[in-house]
Design a protein around this motif. Structure first.
Motif, mmCIF file in Angstrom:
data_model
loop_
_atom_site.group_PDB
_atom_site.id
_atom_site.type_symbol
_atom_site.label_atom_id
_atom_site.label_comp_id
_atom_site.label_asym_id
_atom_site.label_seq_id
_atom_site.Cartn_x
_atom_site.Cartn_y
_atom_site.Cartn_z
ATOM 1 N N GLY A 190 71.828 102.467 26.675
ATOM 2 C CA GLY A 190 70.568 103.177 26.569
ATOM 3 C C GLY A 190 69.374 102.262 26.378
ATOM 4 N N ARG A 191 69.522 100.995 26.785
ATOM 5 C CA ARG A 191 68.453 100.024 26.638
ATOM 6 C C ARG A 191 67.872 99.665 28.002
ATOM 7 N NH1 ARG A 191 67.995 97.596 21.825
ATOM 8 N NH2 ARG A 191 67.251 95.640 22.715
ATOM 9 N N VAL A 192 66.786 98.899 28.006
ATOM 10 C CA VAL A 192 66.142 98.487 29.250
ATOM 11 C C VAL A 192 66.127 96.967 29.338
ATOM 12 C CG1 VAL A 192 64.721 100.561 29.417
ATOM 13 C CG2 VAL A 192 63.806 98.561 28.228
ATOM 14 N N PRO A 193 66.480 96.397 30.493
ATOM 15 C CA PRO A 193 66.378 94.949 30.665
ATOM 16 C C PRO A 193 64.911 94.545 30.744
ATOM 17 C CG PRO A 193 66.889 95.979 32.752
ATOM 18 C CD PRO A 193 66.915 97.075 31.723
ATOM 19 N N LEU A 194 64.600 93.335 30.333
ATOM 20 C CA LEU A 194 63.208 92.880 30.359
ATOM 21 C C LEU A 194 62.795 92.385 31.730
ATOM 22 C CD1 LEU A 194 62.490 90.942 27.036
ATOM 23 C CD2 LEU A 194 62.628 93.405 27.474
ATOM 24 N N THR A 195 61.524 92.610 32.055
ATOM 25 C CA THR A 195 60.896 91.957 33.197
ATOM 26 C C THR A 195 60.469 90.556 32.775
ATOM 27 O OG1 THR A 195 58.643 92.647 32.648
ATOM 28 C CG2 THR A 195 59.974 94.187 33.966
ATOM 29 N N VAL A 196 60.087 89.734 33.735
ATOM 30 C CA VAL A 196 59.669 88.374 33.388
ATOM 31 C C VAL A 196 58.384 88.393 32.562
ATOM 32 C CG1 VAL A 196 58.419 87.966 35.565
ATOM 33 C CG2 VAL A 196 59.341 86.031 34.271
ATOM 34 N N GLU A 203 64.493 98.927 40.851
ATOM 35 C CA GLU A 203 64.630 100.373 40.926
ATOM 36 C C GLU A 203 65.280 100.899 39.646
ATOM 37 O OE1 GLU A 203 66.647 103.761 43.851
ATOM 38 O OE2 GLU A 203 66.822 101.620 44.315
ATOM 39 N N GLY A 204 64.718 101.967 39.119
ATOM 40 C CA GLY A 204 65.255 102.570 37.909
ATOM 41 C C GLY A 204 64.552 102.154 36.638
ATOM 42 N N GLU A 205 63.709 101.124 36.719
ATOM 43 C CA GLU A 205 62.972 100.678 35.539
ATOM 44 C C GLU A 205 61.566 101.280 35.545
ATOM 45 O OE1 GLU A 205 64.257 99.144 32.921
ATOM 46 O OE2 GLU A 205 66.113 99.363 34.050
ATOM 47 N N LEU A 206 61.273 102.099 34.553
ATOM 48 C CA LEU A 206 59.977 102.751 34.442
ATOM 49 C C LEU A 206 59.066 101.892 33.572
ATOM 50 C CD1 LEU A 206 61.190 106.438 33.918
ATOM 51 C CD2 LEU A 206 60.535 105.296 36.056
ATOM 52 N N VAL A 207 58.186 101.161 34.232
ATOM 53 C CA VAL A 207 57.274 100.256 33.530
ATOM 54 C C VAL A 207 55.892 100.898 33.500
ATOM 55 C CG1 VAL A 207 56.222 97.974 33.540
ATOM 56 C CG2 VAL A 207 58.606 98.253 34.255
ATOM 57 N N PRO A 208 55.278 101.038 32.327
ATOM 58 C CA PRO A 208 53.962 101.680 32.244
ATOM 59 C C PRO A 208 52.934 101.028 33.167
ATOM 60 C CG PRO A 208 54.880 101.397 30.047
ATOM 61 C CD PRO A 208 55.788 100.654 30.995
ATOM 62 N N ASP A 209 52.180 101.859 33.844
ATOM 63 C CA ASP A 209 51.143 101.378 34.763
ATOM 64 C C ASP A 209 49.837 101.203 33.993
ATOM 65 O OD1 ASP A 209 49.800 100.629 37.055
ATOM 66 O OD2 ASP A 209 49.461 102.699 37.724
ATOM 67 N N THR A 210 49.868 100.325 33.010
ATOM 68 C CA THR A 210 48.719 100.082 32.143
ATOM 69 C C THR A 210 48.590 98.581 31.903
ATOM 70 O OG1 THR A 210 50.143 100.366 30.208
ATOM 71 C CG2 THR A 210 48.918 102.305 30.953
ATOM 72 N N PRO A 211 47.394 98.119 31.531
ATOM 73 C CA PRO A 211 47.216 96.680 31.311
ATOM 74 C C PRO A 211 48.057 96.126 30.172
ATOM 75 C CG PRO A 211 45.094 97.787 31.561
ATOM 76 C CD PRO A 211 46.120 98.859 31.417
ATOM 77 N N LEU A 212 48.237 96.930 29.129
ATOM 78 C CA LEU A 212 48.977 96.514 27.939
ATOM 79 C C LEU A 212 49.859 97.661 27.468
ATOM 80 C CD1 LEU A 212 45.907 94.938 26.124
ATOM 81 C CD2 LEU A 212 47.844 93.612 26.955
ATOM 82 N N TYR A 213 51.073 97.340 27.046
ATOM 83 C CA TYR A 213 51.973 98.352 26.492
ATOM 84 C C TYR A 213 52.935 97.667 25.534
ATOM 85 C CZ TYR A 213 55.263 96.698 30.121
ATOM 86 O OH TYR A 213 56.081 95.924 30.914
ATOM 87 N N TRP A 214 53.854 98.420 24.965
ATOM 88 C CA TRP A 214 54.761 97.892 23.946
ATOM 89 C C TRP A 214 56.218 97.970 24.381
ATOM 90 C CZ3 TRP A 214 53.005 95.702 19.431
ATOM 91 C CH2 TRP A 214 51.642 95.885 19.142
ATOM 92 N N ILE A 215 57.018 97.015 23.923
ATOM 93 C CA ILE A 215 58.468 97.095 24.026
ATOM 94 C C ILE A 215 59.027 96.992 22.614
ATOM 95 C CG2 ILE A 215 58.867 96.336 26.402
ATOM 96 C CD1 ILE A 215 59.025 93.475 25.459
ATOM 97 N N THR A 216 60.107 97.715 22.356
ATOM 98 C CA THR A 216 60.605 97.828 20.991
ATOM 99 C C THR A 216 62.034 97.312 20.862
ATOM 100 O OG1 THR A 216 61.420 100.088 21.347
ATOM 101 C CG2 THR A 216 59.149 99.857 20.597
ATOM 102 N N ASP A 217 62.371 96.877 19.649
ATOM 103 C CA ASP A 217 63.732 96.482 19.284
ATOM 104 C C ASP A 217 64.324 95.503 20.299
ATOM 105 O OD1 ASP A 217 66.166 96.373 17.961
ATOM 106 O OD2 ASP A 217 66.944 98.177 18.925
ATOM 107 N N LEU A 218 63.719 94.341 20.397
ATOM 108 C CA LEU A 218 64.157 93.357 21.395
ATOM 109 C C LEU A 218 65.418 92.621 20.970
ATOM 110 C CD1 LEU A 218 60.987 93.750 21.938
ATOM 111 C CD2 LEU A 218 61.230 91.670 23.243
ATOM 112 N N GLU A 219 66.232 92.309 21.951
ATOM 113 C CA GLU A 219 67.434 91.513 21.749
ATOM 114 C C GLU A 219 67.510 90.454 22.843
ATOM 115 O OE1 GLU A 219 70.832 94.062 21.759
ATOM 116 O OE2 GLU A 219 70.247 95.129 19.928
#
Length: 207
Positions: free
Chosen positions: A118-124, A81-97
């Protein structure tokens, strides 16, 4: 298609992602949005290729990735809950740590800290996609959890496991032949591990 998008698409084609999606290489490429300004990592959504099918495409020192045997329900781990993940086959994530500075934290501690920045945790799936492009990001004793993926319980609440990506020691049910291979496993959501950080990104975007 931007140069960064073209290079990452070529990498996924080389690894065999289009075939797993039931697409030709050209049809797969047509789904790729342009990379965002400053670049990022192209994510293969689980709606296109399930994480369990994507995991074997990870390669580290010639050894293919795998999912631990007691995680047959990986497809049931969905964005929290709270993670807005694009509902598309492919998308981008930026500035990974990788989140090394959070090693020995619990997921319960790490999640609010990531969001406060202000960052988002990664999904698997995002974690796997990162390692498809940059396998060197997974190092022994410096691996990471993907705490944006959790499995909801039928009666409410969350399963107590949190997916994580690390390097197999080739022990137990992993098998000696998998020593050194990249691995999708799990950790208890309240536990701490000195060798696991918490991967995050600045944003998810369609480019």
């Amino acid at each position: 298609m931007t140069a960064d998008a073209a290079a990452q698409t070529a990498r996924l084609v080389e690894l065999g992602a289009p075939a797993l999606a039931g697409l030709t290489d050209a049809a797969f490429a047509d789904l790729v949005p342009d990379a965002p300004a400053g670049g990022g990592v192209l994510v293969v959504s689980p709606s296109l290729v399930p994480a369990a099918d994507l995991a074997p495409l990870m390669v580290l020192d010639g050894r293919p990735g795998f999912v631990v045997e007691d995680m047959t329900d990986l497809a049931e781990f969905v964005p929290i809950e709270g993670e807005l993940v694009p509902d598309t086959p492919l998308y981008w994530i930026t500035d990974l740590e990788r989140g090394d500075e959070m090693a020995n934290w619990s997921p319960a501690q790490a999640l609010p800290a990531i969001r406060e920045r202000g960052r988002v945790p990664l999904t698997v799936s995002e974690g796997i996609s990162w390692l498809l492009q940059e396998p060197e990001r997974l190092e022994r004793n410096q691996c990471f959890m993907t705490i944006a993926s959790r499995k909801p319980k039928a009666r409410g609440g969350l399963d107590s496991r949190t997916p994580a990506l690390w390097i197999s020691n080739g022990t137990g049910r992993d098998g000696r032949e998998r020593k050194g291979a990249p691995k999708v496993g799990w950790c208890w959501a309240n536990n701490r591990h000195t060798w696991l950080g918490f991967a995050s990104a600045a944003a998810r975007t369609m480019g």
